[in-house]
Design a protein around this motif. Sequence first.
Motif, PDB file in Angstrom:
ATOM      1  N   LEU A 194       9.332  45.504 156.492  1.00 13.84           N
ATOM      2  CA  LEU A 194       8.858  44.749 157.028  1.00 13.84           C
ATOM      3  C   LEU A 194       9.934  43.124 156.477  1.00 13.84           C
ATOM      4  O   LEU A 194       9.225  42.135 156.939  1.00 13.84           O
ATOM      5  CB  LEU A 194       7.585  44.782 156.119  1.00 13.84           C
ATOM      6  CG  LEU A 194       6.272  44.798 156.606  1.00 13.84           C
ATOM      7  CD1 LEU A 194       5.195  45.298 155.771  1.00 13.84           C
ATOM      8  CD2 LEU A 194       5.726  44.403 158.149  1.00 13.84           C
ATOM      9  N   SER A 195      10.158  43.006 155.579  1.00 12.34           N
ATOM     10  CA  SER A 195      11.402  41.932 155.350  1.00 12.34           C
ATOM     11  C   SER A 195      12.793  42.349 154.665  1.00 12.34           C
ATOM     12  O   SER A 195      12.503  43.683 153.283  1.00 12.34           O
ATOM     13  CB  SER A 195       9.804  41.523 154.557  1.00 12.34           C
ATOM     14  OG  SER A 195      10.062  41.826 153.234  1.00 12.34           O
ATOM     15  N   GLU A 196      13.588  41.937 154.351  1.00 14.60           N
ATOM     16  CA  GLU A 196      14.875  41.809 153.385  1.00 14.60           C
ATOM     17  C   GLU A 196      14.620  41.691 151.884  1.00 14.60           C
ATOM     18  O   GLU A 196      14.061  40.763 152.137  1.00 14.60           O
ATOM     19  CB  GLU A 196      15.888  41.332 154.493  1.00 14.60           C
ATOM     20  CG  GLU A 196      16.479  41.804 155.891  1.00 14.60           C
ATOM     21  CD  GLU A 196      17.358  40.896 156.332  1.00 14.60           C
ATOM     22  OE1 GLU A 196      18.492  41.381 156.671  1.00 14.60           O
ATOM     23  OE2 GLU A 196      17.798  40.099 157.580  1.00 14.60           O
ATOM     24  N   ARG A 197      15.248  42.799 151.665  1.00 18.95           N
ATOM     25  CA  ARG A 197      14.838  41.971 150.106  1.00 18.95           C
ATOM     26  C   ARG A 197      15.990  41.371 149.718  1.00 18.95           C
ATOM     27  O   ARG A 197      17.060  41.247 150.360  1.00 18.95           O
ATOM     28  CB  ARG A 197      15.210  43.858 148.905  1.00 18.95           C
ATOM     29  CG  ARG A 197      13.956  44.624 149.459  1.00 18.95           C
ATOM     30  CD  ARG A 197      14.336  46.049 148.875  1.00 18.95           C
ATOM     31  NE  ARG A 197      15.333  47.063 149.159  1.00 18.95           N
ATOM     32  CZ  ARG A 197      14.915  47.185 150.344  1.00 18.95           C
ATOM     33  NH1 ARG A 197      14.002  47.078 150.665  1.00 18.95           N
ATOM     34  NH2 ARG A 197      16.508  48.123 150.966  1.00 18.95           N
ATOM     35  N   ALA A 198      15.638  40.688 149.024  1.00 17.92           N
ATOM     36  CA  ALA A 198      16.549  39.840 148.406  1.00 17.92           C
ATOM     37  C   ALA A 198      18.106  40.368 147.748  1.00 17.92           C
ATOM     38  O   ALA A 198      17.501  42.032 146.999  1.00 17.92           O
ATOM     39  CB  ALA A 198      16.693  38.572 147.428  1.00 17.92           C
ATOM     40  N   SER A 199      18.608  39.597 147.531  1.00 18.18           N
ATOM     41  CA  SER A 199      20.235  40.397 147.114  1.00 18.18           C
ATOM     42  C   SER A 199      20.128  40.795 145.467  1.00 18.18           C
ATOM     43  O   SER A 199      20.633  42.123 145.023  1.00 18.18           O
ATOM     44  CB  SER A 199      21.250  39.762 146.844  1.00 18.18           C
ATOM     45  OG  SER A 199      21.165  38.336 146.400  1.00 18.18           O
ATOM     46  N   ASN A 200      18.715  40.003 144.660  1.00 18.80           N
ATOM     47  CA  ASN A 200      19.060  40.718 143.622  1.00 18.80           C
ATOM     48  C   ASN A 200      17.348  41.706 144.006  1.00 18.80           C
ATOM     49  O   ASN A 200      16.804  41.975 142.065  1.00 18.80           O
ATOM     50  CB  ASN A 200      18.364  39.228 142.973  1.00 18.80           C
ATOM     51  CG  ASN A 200      17.161  38.952 143.232  1.00 18.80           C
ATOM     52  OD1 ASN A 200      16.395  39.051 143.878  1.00 18.80           O
ATOM     53  ND2 ASN A 200      16.563  38.154 142.173  1.00 18.80           N
ATOM     54  N   ARG A 201      17.147  42.725 144.738  1.00 16.53           N
ATOM     55  CA  ARG A 201      16.199  43.089 144.195  1.00 16.53           C
ATOM     56  C   ARG A 201      16.681  44.667 145.270  1.00 16.53           C
ATOM     57  O   ARG A 201      16.375  44.610 146.199  1.00 16.53           O
ATOM     58  CB  ARG A 201      15.217  42.870 145.638  1.00 16.53           C
ATOM     59  CG  ARG A 201      14.181  41.686 145.158  1.00 16.53           C
ATOM     60  CD  ARG A 201      13.981  41.684 143.831  1.00 16.53           C
ATOM     61  NE  ARG A 201      12.584  40.317 143.920  1.00 16.53           N
ATOM     62  CZ  ARG A 201      12.951  39.709 143.173  1.00 16.53           C
ATOM     63  NH1 ARG A 201      14.065  39.106 142.846  1.00 16.53           N
ATOM     64  NH2 ARG A 201      12.228  38.155 142.838  1.00 16.53           N
ATOM     65  N   PRO A 202      17.758  45.008 144.468  1.00 16.78           N
ATOM     66  CA  PRO A 202      18.431  46.645 145.510  1.00 16.78           C
ATOM     67  C   PRO A 202      17.829  47.597 145.484  1.00 16.78           C
ATOM     68  O   PRO A 202      16.266  47.906 144.152  1.00 16.78           O
ATOM     69  CB  PRO A 202      19.792  46.607 144.303  1.00 16.78           C
ATOM     70  CG  PRO A 202      19.741  46.184 143.229  1.00 16.78           C
ATOM     71  CD  PRO A 202      18.790  44.916 143.780  1.00 16.78           C
TER      72      PRO A 202
ATOM     73  N   THR B   4       7.108  36.901 169.316  1.00 15.10           N
ATOM     74  CA  THR B   4       5.934  37.519 170.121  1.00 15.10           C
ATOM     75  C   THR B   4       6.547  39.028 170.503  1.00 15.10           C
ATOM     76  O   THR B   4       7.892  39.638 170.363  1.00 15.10           O
ATOM     77  CB  THR B   4       6.112  36.573 171.607  1.00 15.10           C
ATOM     78  OG1 THR B   4       7.617  36.589 171.969  1.00 15.10           O
ATOM     79  CG2 THR B   4       5.884  34.837 171.172  1.00 15.10           C
ATOM     80  N   GLY B   5       5.336  39.035 170.716  1.00 17.57           N
ATOM     81  CA  GLY B   5       5.512  40.448 171.929  1.00 17.57           C
ATOM     82  C   GLY B   5       5.616  41.734 169.973  1.00 17.57           C
ATOM     83  O   GLY B   5       5.358  41.513 169.421  1.00 17.57           O
ATOM     84  N   THR B   6       5.835  43.233 170.587  1.00 17.72           N
ATOM     85  CA  THR B   6       5.479  44.290 170.057  1.00 17.72           C
ATOM     86  C   THR B   6       6.920  43.891 168.591  1.00 17.72           C
ATOM     87  O   THR B   6       8.024  43.441 168.934  1.00 17.72           O
ATOM     88  CB  THR B   6       6.191  45.340 170.926  1.00 17.72           C
ATOM     89  OG1 THR B   6       5.081  45.513 171.334  1.00 17.72           O
ATOM     90  CG2 THR B   6       6.183  46.550 169.911  1.00 17.72           C
ATOM     91  N   PRO B   7       6.718  43.685 167.608  1.00 19.42           N
ATOM     92  CA  PRO B   7       7.013  43.643 166.378  1.00 19.42           C
ATOM     93  C   PRO B   7       8.744  44.596 166.102  1.00 19.42           C
ATOM     94  O   PRO B   7       7.941  45.724 166.772  1.00 19.42           O
ATOM     95  CB  PRO B   7       6.474  43.590 165.390  1.00 19.42           C
ATOM     96  CG  PRO B   7       4.802  43.620 166.265  1.00 19.42           C
ATOM     97  CD  PRO B   7       5.178  43.945 167.049  1.00 19.42           C
ATOM     98  N   THR B   8       9.287  43.826 165.810  1.00 22.58           N
ATOM     99  CA  THR B   8      10.109  44.480 165.712  1.00 22.58           C
ATOM    100  C   THR B   8      11.101  44.314 163.922  1.00 22.58           C
ATOM    101  O   THR B   8       9.848  43.689 163.338  1.00 22.58           O
ATOM    102  CB  THR B   8      11.906  44.533 165.941  1.00 22.58           C
ATOM    103  OG1 THR B   8      11.812  43.082 165.947  1.00 22.58           O
ATOM    104  CG2 THR B   8      11.260  44.535 167.613  1.00 22.58           C
ATOM    105  N   ALA B   9      11.815  45.351 163.278  1.00 22.45           N
ATOM    106  CA  ALA B   9      11.897  44.466 162.018  1.00 22.45           C
ATOM    107  C   ALA B   9      13.024  43.052 162.001  1.00 22.45           C
ATOM    108  O   ALA B   9      13.413  42.560 162.438  1.00 22.45           O
ATOM    109  CB  ALA B   9      13.128  46.116 161.388  1.00 22.45           C
ATOM    110  N   LYS B  10      13.055  42.475 160.916  1.00 20.92           N
ATOM    111  CA  LYS B  10      12.837  41.269 160.517  1.00 20.92           C
ATOM    112  C   LYS B  10      12.391  40.548 161.043  1.00 20.92           C
ATOM    113  O   LYS B  10      12.704  39.164 161.228  1.00 20.92           O
ATOM    114  CB  LYS B  10      15.135  41.514 160.875  1.00 20.92           C
ATOM    115  CG  LYS B  10      15.500  42.354 159.782  1.00 20.92           C
ATOM    116  CD  LYS B  10      17.004  42.146 160.047  1.00 20.92           C
ATOM    117  CE  LYS B  10      17.785  42.904 159.014  1.00 20.92           C
ATOM    118  NZ  LYS B  10      19.293  43.679 159.898  1.00 20.92           N
TER     119      LYS B  10
END
Length: 674
Positions: A370-378, A432-438
């Motif tokens: 659902l989202s990209e983790r920040a660089s400090n969230r490995p 819009t449309g069918t969601p994708t990652a990011k």
Amino acid sequence: MRHKTFTFSALAVFIASATQAQAAVYDVIEITGDASGVETLQYYDKNTSTLAEKVQFYGQGIEPSASGVNCFETSCASTDHKLYGESRFGSDGVDIRDEVPFQLDNFQQINDQWSLERYCNSALGFNTCDTWAKIRYFGKDYNSDNPENGESFGGLRREQFAWQNNYYANTLPLLDNGSDNLERVTTFANTAAGYDSSVTPSLGSLVDSSDHVTTNAAVNALGSSTLGDFTLGVTSSAYFANNNHYARQFNKRGFVNVNGNQVSLLPVTGNDLVKNMGQTLAWDAVEYPENSGNLLVVGSAAFSPSELNNNMKVPDDVSVSRSDLTNCKTNGADPSQIFNSWACQFVVFANDAVFWNVDGSATNPEAQLLSERASNRPALDPDDKNRSFQASARAVALVNQKPVMVGYTTDSVGNDYYAMRAAVYKLKDGVTGTPTAKDWAVSYIPNLNIESGDERVYRYTLATDINENGKVIGVAKSARSEERSFAEKLYVYDVNTQKFSWLDSSVSSLFFKGANGFASEINNNDQIVGWVDTETVNQVNGRQRRQRAFTYLAGNDIVTDALPAKSAWLLDDLTNDDVLSGNANKFRIAQATGINDAGVISATALKCENGFQSLSKDAKCEGEERLVAVQLVPKTDAKVQARLDEKEKVTRKGGSLGLVTLSLLAFFGLRRKQ
């Protein structure tokens, strides 16, 4: 302050002169397990004669209602809306619905009797934590002289030692068949065809028959779409027999039953060990874009192994080499290696909030982040690699025709340590449309910072549900003792206005200072259901408090005249019909788990077969109480007749009004229209 105490008899005479008999707001309808057949299943190979006495049924949610239906205005039957739930034979050890044990264990170390007891001491504070931990670990009715003998019901140890002893399911998913009876739900995990053919040869022969079930599972949601009706939730793998041991492929895996297909929801693509053993959970779904035939399913999925060489990952009484955990990661691409090692059965993962696009086919989709983790969230906390990233989307609703998800994500608190924090997931502008990652953006819910200054305030915070009005509900687990309790506090948040408020004593004395509660669901009329403490005894260095189900009318619109806007009630007060020998007096409502827009509530209740000895809240049962699944169906002639206590104090510590005072105000028609 001086306390005034009234006896039941005095209040009963006082109230009877001003009220009408047989009044109630809801009818209580038990949804029985008669059709499920769980009482006749094998549980273990030593003795099966007492299963019918041991099995308990839990109501976990209710089918959505058709648009415009209001059961307070037009009479509804219990068969109009299906309830879903589960059966259990004993303690569940660690809840199958939790991404990690008890929602707060970024260490993922709660996996034996001693770690359970440590958790209880630090997060609950009971003086009975040793007994609490033993029941969780060894199961209900364990033999105190020989708790390892395997003749108890439930418990985490039974699952851990299935490698040697085989396994019999403890938690089975159930769905109302439309006749007030529960039937078993089967998933892809119940047959060998549901598993990847490249994996099953290494696992062995599936052990899952008509009377010997080895998959634990639970339903989390059901609904309708242009694909047809759907049911979703989480299941464990079945166990497989291979030479002298039993293994399962995964601990948890999300499922969707739709369009005649039983779909497995796969983890995030990438790591080989994640691919073969990674866990997933499905929590909720909406059809989006609307009428598109795309079911947007939300939940969580493994994306990376957690630290595998931590001594806490293998229970003390499991005789495997802890260094073998490292080999599980090394051999992750080789099923013959990982499924022939007992150590690999204890692998744990970092999990992220995800979604799946389910199109109604038999295709098993892979999770998308659902989202990209920040660089400090490995995946692993840089400051302490024994902590892993954890996130989940627990619910989704179409708010202004766009999907909005809520749950939690991981916050790196002061760049010092990982902790779980309540979060909202929205589509980015212009998507819009069918969601994708990011396509998604994540934000924290305000007022729920894990720390205040340098002091820890909450162990975790999470959002549990959202409705189409953008109203979010959730809980925040206190790290500090308030009124001798590590309280789990309730809140409401509006994603449209960013308004945040606590459900506390300013709302109702039901939510007194230090009270523990859980807000489980909110419908589109802004009516909330859940459960809350009903007594103020010390939990820290004391005992667990009694809890009962509640409802709170959070909106401004009228649902029914009997329940004014902004009022809170124990559901025991709304099911009392003032008939000692009647059906309603057989039940006390322990947990309310779901509510649809028609006002029908799903719940788990304590049932006394011959009726409680009085109509009071704390009445005793002659005989044994059982947990049963119930529907609470609104009455068109709804009237509140609150239950009384045998001996109730007017003033409740920490609350604005005592329970008797609150009941009296409700009884005398404290109702207003807004």
